[in-house]
Design a protein around this motif. Sequence first.
Motif, PDB file in Angstrom:
ATOM      1  N   TYR A  51      42.873  41.677  37.517  1.00 51.00           N
ATOM      2  CA  TYR A  51      41.407  41.251  38.028  1.00 51.00           C
ATOM      3  C   TYR A  51      41.827  41.013  39.429  1.00 51.00           C
ATOM      4  N   ASN A  52      42.743  40.034  39.931  1.00 47.02           N
ATOM      5  CA  ASN A  52      42.999  39.422  41.081  1.00 47.02           C
ATOM      6  C   ASN A  52      43.619  40.497  42.106  1.00 47.02           C
ATOM      7  N   HIS A  53      44.478  41.419  41.475  1.00 48.67           N
ATOM      8  CA  HIS A  53      45.426  42.129  42.229  1.00 48.67           C
ATOM      9  C   HIS A  53      44.854  43.652  42.588  1.00 48.67           C
ATOM     10  N   HIS A  54      44.253  44.094  41.428  1.00 47.84           N
ATOM     11  CA  HIS A  54      44.266  45.454  41.407  1.00 47.84           C
ATOM     12  C   HIS A  54      42.802  46.158  41.237  1.00 47.84           C
ATOM     13  N   ARG A  55      42.076  45.255  40.490  1.00 56.34           N
ATOM     14  CA  ARG A  55      40.608  45.532  40.133  1.00 56.34           C
ATOM     15  C   ARG A  55      39.620  45.727  41.213  1.00 56.34           C
ATOM     16  N   GLY A  56      39.044  46.758  41.472  1.00 57.78           N
ATOM     17  CA  GLY A  56      38.198  46.801  42.314  1.00 57.78           C
ATOM     18  C   GLY A  56      36.660  45.774  42.158  1.00 57.78           C
ATOM     19  N   HIS A  57      36.172  45.306  43.191  1.00 62.01           N
ATOM     20  CA  HIS A  57      35.083  44.286  42.915  1.00 62.01           C
ATOM     21  C   HIS A  57      34.172  44.819  43.740  1.00 62.01           C
ATOM     22  N   THR A  58      32.835  45.142  43.084  1.00 60.63           N
ATOM     23  CA  THR A  58      31.813  45.655  44.081  1.00 60.63           C
ATOM     24  C   THR A  58      31.324  44.872  44.983  1.00 60.63           C
ATOM     25  N   ALA A  59      31.331  43.531  44.932  1.00 63.45           N
ATOM     26  CA  ALA A  59      30.850  42.637  46.154  1.00 63.45           C
ATOM     27  C   ALA A  59      31.966  42.791  47.155  1.00 63.45           C
ATOM     28  N   LEU A  60      33.081  43.258  46.814  1.00 64.24           N
ATOM     29  CA  LEU A  60      34.026  43.425  47.846  1.00 64.24           C
ATOM     30  C   LEU A  60      34.261  44.844  48.505  1.00 64.24           C
ATOM     31  N   LYS A  61      33.246  45.445  48.378  1.00 69.31           N
ATOM     32  CA  LYS A  61      33.467  47.153  48.628  1.00 69.31           C
ATOM     33  C   LYS A  61      34.689  47.837  48.201  1.00 69.31           C
ATOM     34  N   GLY A  62      34.661  47.510  46.754  1.00 70.72           N
ATOM     35  CA  GLY A  62      35.708  48.209  45.903  1.00 70.72           C
ATOM     36  C   GLY A  62      37.005  47.684  45.962  1.00 70.72           C
ATOM     37  N   GLN A  63      37.176  46.472  46.783  1.00 70.17           N
ATOM     38  CA  GLN A  63      38.652  45.982  47.121  1.00 70.17           C
ATOM     39  C   GLN A  63      38.783  44.772  45.967  1.00 70.17           C
ATOM     40  N   PRO A  64      40.042  44.409  45.573  1.00 65.75           N
ATOM     41  CA  PRO A  64      40.249  43.520  44.744  1.00 65.75           C
ATOM     42  C   PRO A  64      40.275  42.187  45.403  1.00 65.75           C
ATOM     43  N   PRO A  65      40.199  40.978  44.801  1.00 65.60           N
ATOM     44  CA  PRO A  65      40.024  39.558  45.523  1.00 65.60           C
ATOM     45  C   PRO A  65      41.411  39.441  46.345  1.00 65.60           C
ATOM     46  N   ALA A  66      42.467  40.112  46.108  1.00 68.14           N
ATOM     47  CA  ALA A  66      43.779  39.699  46.859  1.00 68.14           C
ATOM     48  C   ALA A  66      43.510  40.374  48.163  1.00 68.14           C
ATOM     49  N   SER A  67      42.859  41.272  48.615  1.00 68.26           N
ATOM     50  CA  SER A  67      42.407  41.707  49.599  1.00 68.26           C
ATOM     51  C   SER A  67      41.878  40.795  50.532  1.00 68.26           C
ATOM     52  N   ARG A  68      41.129  39.800  50.207  1.00 69.54           N
ATOM     53  CA  ARG A  68      40.903  38.700  50.986  1.00 69.54           C
ATOM     54  C   ARG A  68      41.734  37.469  51.273  1.00 69.54           C
ATOM     55  N   VAL A  69      42.873  37.538  50.616  1.00 73.23           N
ATOM     56  CA  VAL A  69      43.946  36.271  50.767  1.00 73.23           C
ATOM     57  C   VAL A  69      45.020  36.924  51.107  1.00 73.23           C
ATOM     58  N   PRO A  70      45.496  36.929  52.214  1.00 73.13           N
ATOM     59  CA  PRO A  70      46.565  37.348  52.707  1.00 73.13           C
ATOM     60  C   PRO A  70      47.849  36.951  52.192  1.00 73.13           C
ATOM     61  N   ASN A  71      47.791  35.482  52.080  1.00 68.11           N
ATOM     62  CA  ASN A  71      49.038  34.748  51.597  1.00 68.11           C
ATOM     63  C   ASN A  71      49.281  34.972  49.848  1.00 68.11           C
ATOM     64  N   LEU A  72      48.460  35.875  49.280  1.00 66.68           N
ATOM     65  CA  LEU A  72      48.503  35.571  47.773  1.00 66.68           C
ATOM     66  C   LEU A  72      49.842  36.464  47.375  1.00 66.68           C
ATOM     67  N   THR A  73      50.701  35.907  46.741  1.00 66.32           N
ATOM     68  CA  THR A  73      52.052  36.436  46.206  1.00 66.32           C
ATOM     69  C   THR A  73      51.761  37.443  45.296  1.00 66.32           C
ATOM     70  N   GLY A  74      52.546  38.429  45.073  1.00 68.13           N
ATOM     71  CA  GLY A  74      52.566  39.427  44.098  1.00 68.13           C
ATOM     72  C   GLY A  74      51.397  40.523  44.318  1.00 68.13           C
ATOM     73  N   GLN A  75      50.806  40.564  45.573  1.00 69.66           N
ATOM     74  CA  GLN A  75      49.623  41.339  45.751  1.00 69.66           C
ATOM     75  C   GLN A  75      49.880  42.855  45.231  1.00 69.66           C
ATOM     76  N   TYR A  76      51.023  43.461  45.527  1.00 71.95           N
ATOM     77  CA  TYR A  76      51.364  44.642  45.188  1.00 71.95           C
ATOM     78  C   TYR A  76      52.097  45.118  44.063  1.00 71.95           C
ATOM     79  N   THR A  77      52.230  43.831  43.025  1.00 69.50           N
ATOM     80  CA  THR A  77      53.141  44.228  41.935  1.00 69.50           C
ATOM     81  C   THR A  77      52.453  44.741  40.855  1.00 69.50           C
TER      82      THR A  77
END
Length: 279
Positions: free
Chosen positions: A253-279
């Motif tokens: 949910y946090n790293h990979h699932r697209g969110h409609t309110a975020l134009k299809g991007q996951p929450p991690a796309s708005r948190v640059p310092n989130l670790t494990g973003q691409y794992t």
Amino acid sequence: MADQAARRRLLKVRIRRASQPLLPRGRTRTRTRTRTERRIIKVRVLRRWGPARIAGLLRLVPSTVHRVLTRYGLARLTHLDRATGRVIRRYERQRPGELVHVDIKKLGNIPDGGGHKVLGRQTGRKTRSNVGYSYLHTAVDDHSRLAYSEIHTDEKKETATSFWKRAHAFFAECGITVERVLTDNGACYRSHDWRDELARAGITHKRTRPYRPQTNGKVERFNRTLLDEWAYARPYRSEQERRDAFPGWLHTYNHHRGHTALKGQPPASRVPNLTGQYT
């Protein structure tokens, strides 16, 4: 009085629009008579019913009612405040941490061997007794929709406060400074333990208005998502099996699932310092 006047004005506008022809001449497709359209719109505005209930009252086909409501651009019922009939205005905070929504979701446990989805409804009912409940404590950042969630056995003030300490640390590790927290009026959120913990961190505590759960809509929406995509997504054979699947789902949910309110991007796309973003 102001709400009633607004509703009357809205009704007049809808009826006036209904009296205006929308189809160009020469079209062979028939459309619902103007008088019927007016009745449909009147019931929708005054009672805030869906197409099926309106159709039952007016002895129409639900698809006809739905077509009329769509033609005149009436808001979906999910976008309306049922108490006032006003369209709910969606909002989004400008930066991460400006507002964090916190809530608790009560969820029935799955008995060993599985519930009705595994055993069938009749057998599943017999195994449900005394299996208890789980309580999902969740914090969702308003701007990014980044979520932190834990499963507990109760919703006591001590549990809620300890959960928030770990949630606050999680957001801090992501580079998010929490400024305000929004909760409902549950007993654990009115306790001195909760108040003192937020005060120590310099966080402002805000509560939703009574009977207005949509005010805490970000976390309410997250709860519906986790029910659909985790809790009831597949037949589990035990509560432990379902709990074991939760961390993986939350990561997705946090790293990979697209969110409609975020134009299809996951929450991690708005948190640059989130670790494990691409794992």
